[in-house]
Design an enzyme around this catalytic site. Structure first.
Site, mmCIF file in Angstrom:
data_model
loop_
_atom_site.group_PDB
_atom_site.id
_atom_site.type_symbol
_atom_site.label_atom_id
_atom_site.label_comp_id
_atom_site.label_asym_id
_atom_site.label_seq_id
_atom_site.Cartn_x
_atom_site.Cartn_y
_atom_site.Cartn_z
ATOM 1 N N ASP A 296 0.850 -1.206 0.000
ATOM 2 C CA ASP A 296 0.000 0.000 0.000
ATOM 3 C C ASP A 296 0.882 1.251 0.000
ATOM 4 O OD1 ASP A 296 -2.250 1.764 0.461
ATOM 5 O OD2 ASP A 296 -3.312 0.086 1.360
ATOM 6 N N TYR B 242 -11.002 6.689 -3.592
ATOM 7 C CA TYR B 242 -9.883 5.754 -3.475
ATOM 8 C C TYR B 242 -8.606 6.441 -3.001
ATOM 9 C CZ TYR B 242 -9.687 1.032 -5.185
ATOM 10 O OH TYR B 242 -9.723 -0.315 -5.272
ATOM 11 N N HIS C 295 -9.111 -3.458 6.933
ATOM 12 C CA HIS C 295 -8.022 -2.655 6.358
ATOM 13 C C HIS C 295 -8.511 -1.212 6.320
ATOM 14 C CE1 HIS C 295 -4.874 -1.881 3.089
ATOM 15 N NE2 HIS C 295 -5.742 -0.937 2.796
ATOM 16 N N HIS D 173 -7.907 3.203 6.214
ATOM 17 C CA HIS D 173 -7.062 4.334 5.790
ATOM 18 C C HIS D 173 -7.391 5.503 6.693
ATOM 19 C CE1 HIS D 173 -4.801 3.073 2.210
ATOM 20 N NE2 HIS D 173 -5.764 2.159 2.109
ATOM 21 N N HIS E 99 2.016 3.176 -3.247
ATOM 22 C CA HIS E 99 1.263 4.303 -3.828
ATOM 23 C C HIS E 99 1.871 5.634 -3.381
ATOM 24 C CE1 HIS E 99 -2.127 1.914 -5.278
ATOM 25 N NE2 HIS E 99 -2.362 1.407 -4.090
#
Ligand SMILES: CC[C@H](O)CC(=O)C(=O)O
Ligand SMILES: [Mn+2]
Length: 342
Positions: free
Chosen positions: A16, A287, A196, A198, A19
């Protein structure tokens, strides 16, 4: 052998986090990070392009280093941790999954948009045939109702997944929304449940704790928050918090702190923080991996990146539609110009 633990952490900075650094990992960085994670007894370490196996492309961003070299490097320094790979069917194919398994990856995480679990059947089956532990990864989970999420998770279970994840790709879920999702999965599926998060709305830790309270036992984190957008639940902080709660992760806190500070911090060009763009990702439900793409497009068209992100959120653009970022930016720039000329 991996010891029994209450919570199994998957460290995602080497996937991840790709990115956040425009997919520029080197073999040396992966060797150093994976070695320390292994020594800290982290059970799973995910290594791949940010968009999963075979993600290196103009659409998603070209990797500096071939991901199979990175996977091989991670495997070479892990005698305890298992190396995991992410695969989005359609980006990655059977061929890449076989190659990853051949190089020693032991876990396959098959990721689909939250309403498209049916495209994961063949890849989950292949991963099982290859002897890999297999995870169904339902991305953008905020975009589906609880009922839809359960339906899709049951599909992944029926294909043979060992675990199904609620993936808050946009960092948009609020704690009560995580709670209802994990609770419903617990009621309706018999496999492990993962979460998961963010941190775009600063809720990754709170959401993770709610997920654990509701019965999730597989949790993702990124050390030093090295993940897309504002990063994921910060692994070393999570280890400390769970330890305070008396929840065993089996992970060495001091080693994780040292890794974060001495090895991962220098990889970051700028520290991971919640800034106006990452905040908008969570606010608009976009996203997290779109962040750098949107910032680049904003620069190119001389517009505010927040306007692009808000519009992408309104249009419900999902992973795989990265080309829309430039289209939206061009439209906004055109409107701006028209307003000036008028
Ligand atoms: C584009 C794949 C994505 O980064 C997977 C993931 O970590 C997420 O959806 O949050
Ligand atoms: Mn993610």
């Amino acid at each position: 052998m991996t010891q029994q633990r209450q919570i199994y952490i998957t460290e995602v900075a080497l996937r991840d986090g790709s990115h956040a650094i425009a997919h520029q990992y080197t073999v040396d960085q992966v060797l150093k990070v994976a070695k320390e994670l292994n020594e800290a007894h982290v059970p799973y370490i995910e290594v791949s392009h940010g968009d999963g196996l075979a993600g290196s492309s103009l659409q998603y961003g070209i990797s500096r280093t071939n991901e199979f070299e990175l996977i091989e490097a991670a495997v070479s320094v892990c005698d305890e941790s298992k190396v995991a790979v992410l695969l989005l069917p359609g980006i990655g194919t059977m061929k890449e999954l076989k190659q990853a398994a051949h190089l020693g990856a032991k876990m396959a995480r098959i990721a689909t948009h939250v309403t498209e679990a049916d495209v994961s059947a063949q890849h989950i089956a292949l991963a099982k045939d290859l002897g890999m532990e297999t995870v169904g990864f339902l991305m953008m989970s905020h975009m589906a109702s609880v009922e839809k999420l359960v339906e899709q998770a049951k599909l992944m279970e029926s294909y043979g997944a060992d675990t199904v994840y609620v993936v808050d790709s946009a960092g948009a879920l609020l704690p009560h929304e995580v709670k209802e999702r994990i609770r419903a999965l617990r009621q309706h599926v018999d496999i492990n449940i993962g979460f998961h998060g963010h941190n775009n709305l600063s809720l990754a830790m709170a959401n993770t704790l709610v997920a654990i309270e509701e019965g999730a036992t597989r949790i993702d984190g990124s050390v030093r928050c090295l993940g897309a957008g504002a990063g994921n639940t910060q692994t070393e902080v999570l280890i400390a918090v769970l330890d305070r709660l008396g929840i065993d992760t089996g992970v060495d806190l001091y080693k994780m702190m040292d890794l974060a500070e001495d090895i991962v911090a220098p990889i970051l060009q700028v520290p991971q923080e919640i800034n106006r763009d990452s905040l908008v990702l969570g606010y608009a439900g976009v996203y997290s991996s779109f962040l750098l793409h949107a910032q680049r497009a904003a620069k190119k068209f001389d517009i505010d990146s927040r306007d692009i992100l808000i519009e992408l959120g309104k249009r419900k653009v999902v992973g795989g539609q990265e080309d829309m970022i430039v289209d939206v930016a061009a439209e906004i720039a055109k409107k701006k110009l028209e307003a000036v000329v008028r």
